[in-house]
Design an enzyme around this catalytic site. Structure first.
Site, PDB file in Angstrom:
ATOM      1  N   HIS A  68      -1.940  -4.512   6.350  1.00 42.17           N
ATOM      2  CA  HIS A  68      -1.544  -5.540   7.452  1.00 42.17           C
ATOM      3  C   HIS A  68      -2.409  -5.502   8.760  1.00 42.17           C
ATOM      4  CE1 HIS A  68       0.834  -2.056   8.888  1.00 42.17           C
ATOM      5  NE2 HIS A  68       0.703  -2.587   9.985  1.00 42.17           N
ATOM      6  N   HIS A 121      -5.788   1.685   6.174  1.00 45.30           N
ATOM      7  CA  HIS A 121      -5.999   0.666   7.329  1.00 45.30           C
ATOM      8  C   HIS A 121      -7.429   1.054   8.027  1.00 45.30           C
ATOM      9  CE1 HIS A 121      -2.094  -0.234   7.145  1.00 45.30           C
ATOM     10  NE2 HIS A 121      -1.510   0.635   7.433  1.00 45.30           N
ATOM     11  N   LYS A 164       0.182  11.186  13.533  1.00 45.49           N
ATOM     12  CA  LYS A 164       1.493  11.182  14.148  1.00 45.49           C
ATOM     13  C   LYS A 164       1.707  12.081  15.160  1.00 45.49           C
ATOM     14  CE  LYS A 164       2.759   8.302  10.644  1.00 45.49           C
ATOM     15  NZ  LYS A 164       2.182   6.909  10.843  1.00 45.49           N
ATOM     16  N   LYS A 199       0.830  -1.156   0.069  1.00 45.71           N
ATOM     17  CA  LYS A 199      -0.031  -0.064  -0.144  1.00 45.71           C
ATOM     18  C   LYS A 199       0.873   1.299  -0.026  1.00 45.71           C
ATOM     19  CE  LYS A 199       0.971   1.218   3.374  1.00 45.71           C
ATOM     20  NZ  LYS A 199       1.203   2.180   4.675  1.00 45.71           N
ATOM     21  N   LYS A 247      -3.852  -8.740  11.590  1.00 44.59           N
ATOM     22  CA  LYS A 247      -3.783  -8.482  12.979  1.00 44.59           C
ATOM     23  C   LYS A 247      -4.792  -9.492  13.972  1.00 44.59           C
ATOM     24  CE  LYS A 247      -2.207  -3.682  13.310  1.00 44.59           C
ATOM     25  NZ  LYS A 247      -0.912  -3.608  14.316  1.00 44.59           N
ATOM     26  N   GLU A 307      -0.985   7.590  16.991  1.00 46.86           N
ATOM     27  CA  GLU A 307       0.373   7.074  17.089  1.00 46.86           C
ATOM     28  C   GLU A 307       1.532   8.336  17.714  1.00 46.86           C
ATOM     29  OE1 GLU A 307       1.523   4.412  13.501  1.00 46.86           O
ATOM     30  OE2 GLU A 307       0.952   6.147  12.673  1.00 46.86           O
TER      31      GLU A 307
HETATM   32  C1  BG6 Z   1       1.923   1.511   8.130  1.00 45.47           C
HETATM   33  C2  BG6 Z   1       2.055   3.043   7.959  1.00 45.47           C
HETATM   34  O1  BG6 Z   1       1.209   1.063   7.144  1.00 45.47           O
HETATM   35  O2  BG6 Z   1       1.150   1.384   9.343  1.00 45.47           O
HETATM   36  C3  BG6 Z   1       2.504   3.948   8.915  1.00 45.47           C
HETATM   37  O3  BG6 Z   1       2.716   3.323   6.769  1.00 45.47           O
HETATM   38  C4  BG6 Z   1       2.061   3.136  10.515  1.00 45.47           C
HETATM   39  O4  BG6 Z   1       2.731   5.105   8.945  1.00 45.47           O
HETATM   40  C5  BG6 Z   1       1.685   1.856  10.324  1.00 45.47           C
HETATM   41  O5  BG6 Z   1       2.629   3.741  11.208  1.00 45.47           O
HETATM   42  C6  BG6 Z   1       1.184   1.371  11.727  1.00 45.47           C
HETATM   43  O6  BG6 Z   1       1.198  -0.069  11.699  1.00 45.47           O
HETATM   44  P1  BG6 Z   1       1.453  -0.890  13.068  1.00 45.47           P
HETATM   45  O7  BG6 Z   1       2.557  -2.004  12.503  1.00 45.47           O
HETATM   46  O8  BG6 Z   1       2.194  -0.120  14.217  1.00 45.47           O
HETATM   47  O9  BG6 Z   1       0.092  -1.504  13.241  1.00 45.47           O
END
Ligand code: BG6
Length: 466
Positions: free
Chosen positions: A170, A232, A318, A140, A174, A208
């Site tokens: 991803h 996501h 962020k 992505k 999870k 985050e």
């Molecule tokens: C990624 C993003 O796909 O997912 C990042 O590009 C983000 O910006 C991250 O921080 C968050 O994923 P995770 O692995 O912390 O659940």
């Protein structure tokens, strides 16, 4: 046989190489496998093995040592490729296939920046590497708007059939996101209230604490809306909002999430807050006048029989106050008159179902209960399921591990489908075409103040782990 494009990049280092080693250690890779790393610049096999070792040492749970590492390292080789000169890769693939023997199935993972997808796919088609049983994982963000997503789908379909394509997100790998399906559809307790009659609003909150972590080039072009919301959060929304699928199989699951996306009216840009943390413009590689957002909060609707009138609030950014991944369903307030609630008592009168999907994850139902004593006084109570205490979490796979394994097995259930992703870009068009101005926020805060108006009369709800 796996070919990892972008093998020297950030994603390979942080997630893919450690994930592949962890699958190997768990005995989940095929008995005979080879992993060919590829990138534009040339590395020797030994340099690539060292690179992988450093990556696993830094980011893997299992450390690169012993027989398991020795075997894994022995499966690694490297073949540079550019669209003009794919020969080193072709040689490395031929050598790896010979080592495996027979006619192994090929899995290509495109862990390259989005502009690298079309030339890499063109090269796979042009060289014949894209054999009829090969599979391709595409990272992505899948496109940047509806036109580019359609064009990318066309490019991919020129070399691969849709059943060979694995668009990865991803978050869908999870454990606790997958568990939303179990929670909803394996229990009699929740599904009957999972609708507009009982739920007042839904929150999908992924703040985050990290900044852009040196990813200025990627982030400046992408921004939080494309990096997190389309990618996501809206995918998680698909799981929260879908109708019961007739089977937990790829077609049925993806039919249902796509129906949710089809029921979403185009986003209203006045219901979207774009923020940028103070200091972002001074990050190395960031344009001092950058208008890229590092924060988005949005109100989204799903206009169908189940959800009409129930707002879904999404938030991600962020440099925020906490690192969390939480879905909250707010239930409508029951008639509480008989309890003569003390207005000064600090209780939330409506129940909440909170799903924390940050691995290992927990689920909590927030409710009211009688406080012990002679008077009927209400206090807040919590019923909790905690993955870490309830199951043997050592079998848990990280999002990427689970999805890499599924792609090897040919299971597309947790991968996005061409029509689903195109629809998400379509509903995003009003925000992409005419983005609201970015509003500054302080690092460590919860975003610009206007996020509180956005969610009013509800409140952002982010309880600590119970
Ligand atoms: C990624 C993003 O796909 O997912 C990042 O590009 C983000 O910006 C991250 O921080 C968050 O994923 P995770 O692995 O912390 O659940």
């Amino acid at each position: 046989m796996i070919v990892l494009f972008g093998a020297t990049g950030d994603l390979a280092r942080r997630k893919l190489l450690p994930g592949l080693f962890s699958l190997a250690q768990a005995g989940l890779l095929p008995a005979r496998y080879r992993i060919v790393g590829s990138a534009r610049s040339a590395l020797t096999d030994d340099q690539f093995r060292q690179h992988a070792k450093d990556a696993v040492a830094e980011f893997g749970l299992a450390k690169p040592a012993g027989e398991a590492w020795h075997e894994f390292a022995g499966s690694l080789s490297f073949g540079a490729a550019t669209p003009e000169d794919p020969q080193p890769l072709l040689d490395a693939v031929a050598a790896a296939e010979k080592a495996i023997g027979g006619r192994p199935r090929r899995l290509f993972h495109l862990a390259v920046p989005p502009q690298g997808f079309p030339p890499t796919i063109g090269m796979l088609g042009g060289t014949g590497l894209a054999s009829s049983d090969a599979r391709v994982i595409v990272e992505k963000p899948f496109g940047t708007d509806v036109a580019s997503a359609r064009a990318l789908n066309d490019t991919i379909h020129a070399a691969f059939g849709e059943s060979q394509v694995f668009r990865i997100d991803h978050f869908l790998g999870k454990e606790s996101v997958d568990n939303i399906l179990a929670l909803r559809f394996a229990n009699g307790l929740f599904e009957p209230i999972w609708n507009r009659d009982h739920i007042s609003h839904v929150q999908i909150d992924v703040p985050e604490t990290i900044g852009i972590e040196g990813r200025a080039g990627f982030f400046e072009q992408t921004g939080t809306f494309r990096d997190m919301i389309v990618t996501h959060l809206l995918q998680v929304l698909g799981f929260v909002a879908m109708e019961p699928p007739t089977a937990l199989a790829a077609k049925q699951l993806r039919d249902e999430t796509t129906k949710v996306f089809e029921a979403m009216p185009p986003l209203d840009a006045t219901h979207v807050v774009r923020g940028q943390y103070r200091g972002f413009r001074h990050e190395p590689g960031v344009d001092p006048g950058s208008q890229t957002e590092t924060f988005v909060a949005a109100r989204v609707e799903v206009d169908n029989w189940r959800w009409s009138g129930v707002p879904f609030y999404l938030r991600s950014g962020k440099s925020l106050g906490q690192q969390r991944q939480v879905v909250t369903l707010g239930l409508k307030q029951p008639a509480l008159r008989m309890f003569a609630l003390d207005p000064d008592a600090n209780v939330t009168p409506s129940n909440k179902l909170v799903i924390d999907f940050d691995d290992p994850g927990w689920i909590a139902a927030r409710m009211l209960a009688k406080e012990p004593g002679a008077a009927m006084r209400l206090g807040e109570a919590t019923m909790t399921f905690r993955y870490a205490d309830s199951f043997c979490t050592q079998h848990a796979l990280a999002g990427y591990e689970r999805l890499l394994l599924d792609a090897m097995l040919g299971n597309q259930s947790l991968f996005t489908r061409a029509d689903g992703i195109e629809r998400l870009w379509e509903v995003s068009a009003p925000v992409l075409d005419d983005p609201p101005p970015v509003q500054p926020y302080d690092p460590g805060s919860w975003g610009p103040d206007s996020v509180y108006q956005l969610i009013s009369p509800h409140h952002w709800y982010l309880p600590d782990s119970p």
